[in-house]
Design an enzyme around this catalytic site. Structure first.
Site, PDB file in Angstrom:
ATOM      1  CG  ASN A 156     -96.843  -0.728 -37.011  1.00 57.43           C
ATOM      2  OD1 ASN A 156     -97.881  -1.281 -36.683  1.00 57.43           O
ATOM      3  ND2 ASN A 156     -96.295  -0.890 -38.189  1.00 57.43           N
ATOM      4  CD  GLU A 255    -100.513  -5.200 -43.166  1.00 62.17           C
ATOM      5  OE1 GLU A 255     -99.278  -5.415 -43.048  1.00 62.17           O
ATOM      6  OE2 GLU A 255    -101.076  -4.131 -42.896  1.00 62.17           O
ATOM      7  CB  CYS A 289     -95.564  -3.182 -42.750  1.00 58.47           C
ATOM      8  SG  CYS A 289     -97.264  -2.743 -42.473  1.00 58.47           S
ATOM      9  CD  GLU A 464    -106.339  -5.675 -41.986  1.00 60.98           C
ATOM     10  OE1 GLU A 464    -106.601  -6.388 -41.013  1.00 60.98           O
ATOM     11  OE2 GLU A 464    -105.431  -4.826 -41.985  1.00 60.98           O
TER      12      GLU A 464
END
Ligand code: ADP
Length: 483
Positions: A156, A255, A289, A464
């Protein structure tokens, strides 16, 4: 077939050179806007993955580590190469992912931002001596590279996701073995092509492997020479990686999925909330997300808010992102499309009403899903329980602050959340009550290189971005000196 100076090779990259693809196995890459195959890319064997790991191991320097200046230069060179080639990398990204061209090129800037941030803050990884002298010793804390890291990314954000991981890994001095999603390997190849031409990293510092996730995942999980995996993708695969690395107690940065609540109180600026929701929800066609997945609107303003949304959604255009003037591109593949369709159908069957968009029976036969708004959603519906990953805005009503915090948390996920209210104290209470790593107050913005981002609960482990992200790939080692 796609042509680009950044795609001269469509093979892996190991030990500073492109691989030969001796086995001759390939997989197809599609343009989701046209359904056509645009490239055939090498599908690598287990031996090649192990060769990539060995090459990473040979680039790891422990006793004479790469200096901060050397690592900073790698980061700056990658940042500069991405910025200089933003248009072409963005074009490749647009063609394999489908997101609108400008958005794709914006993602390249976003990616460059992570290399920039790490280059500017890398000094934080320098050793320091603590001011106290406990136990009559002088204590120095070193930040050692953890070792060869496996970096696994989803489709994505084909350049954004690798930038988050690779910038921190290189800042730490960690070699990496990188696996892109099979839907979007071309952007990664373009990045390797830039690194090959514009940086002087040692051979083996960055390695590219592509092909079957099961083969590559197994090799990375089983190798004792890979002490860490950084993965972005589904919770299902994240769980598998936890199980498959348990034996060796590898470090994991994960993640995973989200199910973001977007809460609109009755004192909110409804126009601003609607604008932010549109920008947030339809980014990447709703396939991120951090996209709002459950919209909770106070019952007093629900009708007004629904109208504002419908007004905006009805003006949006859907089409091939390469044309530059569309708001939403195609969904990534048929499975993704079918899931969104199933969510709309299920919501309507269970009593929700369609505020904007098409009924499932009116949909066409391509991957272009129209932006859709449904009202009257509840927790029995699929779109409430699962991450839709598409351009569907499901609205539910709420009455009280306590009720909406509970509803927001009514999910195993904890990645992104959003609250719109002009009451500062309420915003603080709601943010603190929502168990999500990111909580936007009067903004639908997602992550940025300067701030830590990551999930609570089943949305992951680690961060991150920001200083927290910079420290992901190092091991703190303390050296107390006695005399
Ligand atoms: P998505 O639903 O976003 O495609 P996935 O979790 O399926 O998310 O995939 C994310 C990344 O993880 C992709 O690069 C995919 O190929 C990879 N992947 C999938 N299964 C495994 C596995 N068993 N081990 C390692 N990587 C995997």
């Amino acid at each position: 077939m796609i042509e680009s100076p950044l795609l001269e090779k469509l093979t892996g990259y190991i030990g500073g050179r492109w691989t030969d693809n001796e086995h001759g196995n390939t997989f197809d890459v599609y343009n989701p806007a046209t359904g056509k195959v645009i490239a055939q890319v090498a599908s690598m064997s287990e031996d090649e993955v192990n060769a990539a790991i060995a090459s990473g191991k040979s680039a790891l320097r422990l006793t004479s580590p790469y200096s901060i200046e050397t690592r900073r230069k790698w980061l700056e060179d990658i940042r500069d190469a991405l910025k200089a080639n933003k248009e072409e990398v963005g074009r490749i990204l647009c063609m394999e992912h489908g997101k609108p061209l400008q958005e794709a090129q914006g993602e390249v800037d976003y990616a460059a931002g992570f290399f920039d941030y790490c280059s500017k803050h890398i000094q934080a990884l320098d050793a320091h001596t603590i001011p106290e002298k406990p136990k009559d010793c002088t204590w120095t804390v070193h930040y050692r590279p953890i070792g060869v890291a496996g970096l696994i990314t989803p489709w994505n954000f084909p350049i954004g996701m690798i930038a988050k991981k690779l910038s921190a890994a290189l800042a730490a001095g960690c070699p990496s073995v990188i696996k892109p999603a099979s839907e979007t390997p071309l952007t990664m190849i373009a990045l390797f092509s830039l690194m090959d031409k514009h940086t002087d990293m040692p051979d083996g510092m960055v390695n590219l492997v592509m092909g079957k996730a099961s083969v590559i995942g197994k090799a990375l999980c089983e190798s004792p020479d890979v002490p860490m995996l950084s993965f972005t993708g589904s919770t299902e695969v994240g769980r598998k990686l936890i199980v498959d690395t348990a034996e060796q107690v590898k470090k994991l940065a994960l993640e995973l999925g989200g199910n973001a609540p977007f809460i609109v109180f009755d004192d909110a600026d409804l126009d601003a909330a609607a604008d932010n929701l549109i920008a947030n929800k339809f980014r990447g066609g709703g396939q991120t997300c951090v996209c709002a997945n459950r919209i909770f609107v106070h019952e007093k303003v629900a009708d007004a808010f629904g109208e504002k949304l419908a007004e905006r959604v009805n003006k949006m255009t859907v089409g091939d992102g390469i044309n530059g003037d569309v708001d939403i591109g195609p969904l990534i593949n048929q499975a993704g499309y079918d899931k969104v369709k199933r969510h709309v159908q299920d919501a309507l069957e269970k009593g929700a009403t369609l505020v904007a968009g098409k009924k499932p029976e009116e949909l066409g036969n391509d991957l272009f899903f129209p932006p859709t708004v449904v009202h009257g959603v509840n927790r029995d519906m699929c779109c409430y329980q699962e991450e839709t990953f598409g351009p569907l805005v499901p609205m539910a009503l709420f009455r009280t602050e306590e009720e909406v915090i509970e509803a927001g948390n009514d999910t195993e996920f904890g990645l992104a959340s959003y609250v719109f209210t002009n009451d500062a104290e309420r915003a603080q209470r709601v943010a603190a009550g929502l168990r999500f790593g990111h909580c936007g107050w009067n903004t639908g913005t997602g992550p940025t290189p300067e701030a830590p981002f990551g999930g609570m609960k089943a949305s992951g482990i680690g961060r991150e971005g920001g200083l927290e992200g910079l420290f992901e790939f190092v091991e703190a080692q303390t050296v107390p000196r006695g005399f």
